[in-house]
Design an enzyme around this catalytic site. Structure first.
Site, PDB file in Angstrom:
ATOM      1  N   GLY A  69     -48.096-116.754  63.863  1.00 53.74           N
ATOM      2  CA  GLY A  69     -48.435-117.980  63.084  1.00 53.74           C
ATOM      3  C   GLY A  69     -48.566-117.522  61.545  1.00 53.74           C
ATOM      4  O   GLY A  69     -49.306-118.497  60.953  1.00 53.74           O
ATOM      5  N   GLY A  70     -48.135-116.338  61.078  1.00 53.35           N
ATOM      6  CA  GLY A  70     -48.582-115.916  59.696  1.00 53.35           C
ATOM      7  C   GLY A  70     -47.813-116.630  58.600  1.00 53.35           C
ATOM      8  O   GLY A  70     -48.534-116.447  57.406  1.00 53.35           O
ATOM      9  N   THR A  71     -46.984-117.485  58.941  1.00 49.79           N
ATOM     10  CA  THR A  71     -46.445-118.044  57.918  1.00 49.79           C
ATOM     11  C   THR A  71     -46.728-119.658  57.831  1.00 49.79           C
ATOM     12  O   THR A  71     -46.085-120.315  56.934  1.00 49.79           O
ATOM     13  CB  THR A  71     -44.829-118.001  57.961  1.00 49.79           C
ATOM     14  OG1 THR A  71     -44.172-118.535  59.118  1.00 49.79           O
ATOM     15  CG2 THR A  71     -44.239-116.570  57.599  1.00 49.79           C
ATOM     16  N   GLY A  72     -47.599-120.007  58.580  1.00 54.63           N
ATOM     17  CA  GLY A  72     -48.009-121.422  58.612  1.00 54.63           C
ATOM     18  C   GLY A  72     -49.180-121.469  57.688  1.00 54.63           C
ATOM     19  O   GLY A  72     -49.595-120.739  56.698  1.00 54.63           O
ATOM     20  N   LEU A  73     -50.017-122.603  57.818  1.00 58.82           N
ATOM     21  CA  LEU A  73     -50.892-123.098  56.710  1.00 58.82           C
ATOM     22  C   LEU A  73     -52.112-122.342  56.909  1.00 58.82           C
ATOM     23  O   LEU A  73     -52.444-121.643  55.777  1.00 58.82           O
ATOM     24  CB  LEU A  73     -51.584-124.302  57.249  1.00 58.82           C
ATOM     25  CG  LEU A  73     -52.804-124.898  56.552  1.00 58.82           C
ATOM     26  CD1 LEU A  73     -52.455-125.147  55.066  1.00 58.82           C
ATOM     27  CD2 LEU A  73     -53.246-126.202  57.243  1.00 58.82           C
ATOM     28  N   TYR A  82     -51.959-130.329  74.746  1.00 54.77           N
ATOM     29  CA  TYR A  82     -52.055-129.197  73.999  1.00 54.77           C
ATOM     30  C   TYR A  82     -53.728-128.947  73.887  1.00 54.77           C
ATOM     31  O   TYR A  82     -53.930-127.943  74.137  1.00 54.77           O
ATOM     32  CB  TYR A  82     -51.994-130.058  72.549  1.00 54.77           C
ATOM     33  CG  TYR A  82     -52.441-129.230  71.294  1.00 54.77           C
ATOM     34  CD1 TYR A  82     -51.472-127.973  71.172  1.00 54.77           C
ATOM     35  CD2 TYR A  82     -53.416-129.369  70.514  1.00 54.77           C
ATOM     36  CE1 TYR A  82     -51.995-127.133  69.959  1.00 54.77           C
ATOM     37  CE2 TYR A  82     -53.853-128.499  69.514  1.00 54.77           C
ATOM     38  CZ  TYR A  82     -53.047-127.432  69.284  1.00 54.77           C
ATOM     39  OH  TYR A  82     -53.245-126.644  68.189  1.00 54.77           O
ATOM     40  N   LYS A 110     -55.225-125.253  74.582  1.00 53.87           N
ATOM     41  CA  LYS A 110     -56.055-124.475  73.744  1.00 53.87           C
ATOM     42  C   LYS A 110     -57.505-124.185  74.416  1.00 53.87           C
ATOM     43  O   LYS A 110     -58.063-123.146  73.798  1.00 53.87           O
ATOM     44  CB  LYS A 110     -56.152-125.221  72.595  1.00 53.87           C
ATOM     45  CG  LYS A 110     -54.879-125.603  71.683  1.00 53.87           C
ATOM     46  CD  LYS A 110     -54.335-124.228  71.237  1.00 53.87           C
ATOM     47  CE  LYS A 110     -54.838-123.689  69.784  1.00 53.87           C
ATOM     48  NZ  LYS A 110     -54.170-122.694  69.262  1.00 53.87           N
TER      49      LYS A 110
END
Length: 231
Positions: free
Chosen positions: A8-12, A137, A141
């Protein structure tokens, strides 16, 4: 050499960490890999194995997840549960197989019990079920925390999690449909005379008790955060 793989390195969150790393002298001798969805489908075990085989990370920061707004969560509970369970299981087990020294996963405040007392902390995490609105979800988690303990007990591995709260900013992902159909109509009802007031959100209760439990808060930009590997 330390090699950190960030799902998820390109997310927020991923972009915020990347900004910190660029300014952190301690990270100059480390190699950081920020993955995006283009690098592979984390629901697919073979794709995840290929990623680990290619990069051979020593540390992993697991930010990736199937996420959506409230209404999407309510409509697709099974999808959110199954996809996130597969993503987390694939990443965590590959960390074990490929000898990752430290795994830090990102959880969510929605995993806390719906009925609880305040102030709340991590020791209260499993004291009751999460709110039903995003049950798929949140349960998926929450199981990351369970697996952290299981991997420690069975394999003596150092897996841990962080639970960021109320995060927003650049690189966030917004739904234009929700913005135009849900949020914008709920404008300020203090309209000029002769103009019909917009519909209001129903008042579910007071947040006074929660606010009283909060310590003094101040805004901090991502660039002032400490290294995520210190978690």
């Amino acid at each position: 050499m330390t090699k950190v793989l960030v799902t998820g390195g390109t997310g927020l969150y991923g972009k915020a960490i990347e900004a910190v790393i660029k300014e952190d002298e301690a990270a100059k001798n480390e190699e950081w890999v920020f993955l995006s969805s283009k690098d592979g489908d984390l629901v697919d075990r073979k794709a995840v194995e290929a990623i680990f085989e290619k990069h051979k990370p020593t540390h992993v920061i697991h930010l990736a997840a199937k996420v959506g707004g409230l209404f999407h969560n309510m409509r697709k509970k099974v999808d959110f549960y199954r996809d996130n369970t597969l993503i987390n299981d694939n990443v965590m087990e590959c960390c074990r197989i490929y000898g990752v020294k430290k795994l830090v996963s990102c959880l969510s405040t929605c995993i806390f019990p719906d009925k609880t007392s305040y102030p709340i902390d991590e020791t209260m995490l499993h004291n009751g079920p999460p709110h039903t609105s995003n049950l798929g979800y949140s349960c998926a988690k929450r199981m990351v925390d369970v697996l952290n303990h299981c991997y420690k007990d069975q394999y003596d591995l150092n897996y841990t999690s962080v639970i960021p709260t109320n995060i927003y900013g650049e690189f966030d992902n917004y739904s234009i449909r929700v913005l135009t159909e849900v949020l914008l109509p709920q404008r300020d009802p203090r309209q000029p005379e002769g103009v019909a007031a917009a519909p209001k959100w129903p008042k579910a209760g007071s947040s006074a008790g929660t606010l009283e439990a909060l310590p003094p808060l101040s805004y901090t930009s991502s660039s002032s955060s400490s290294s995520p590997l210190s978690c």
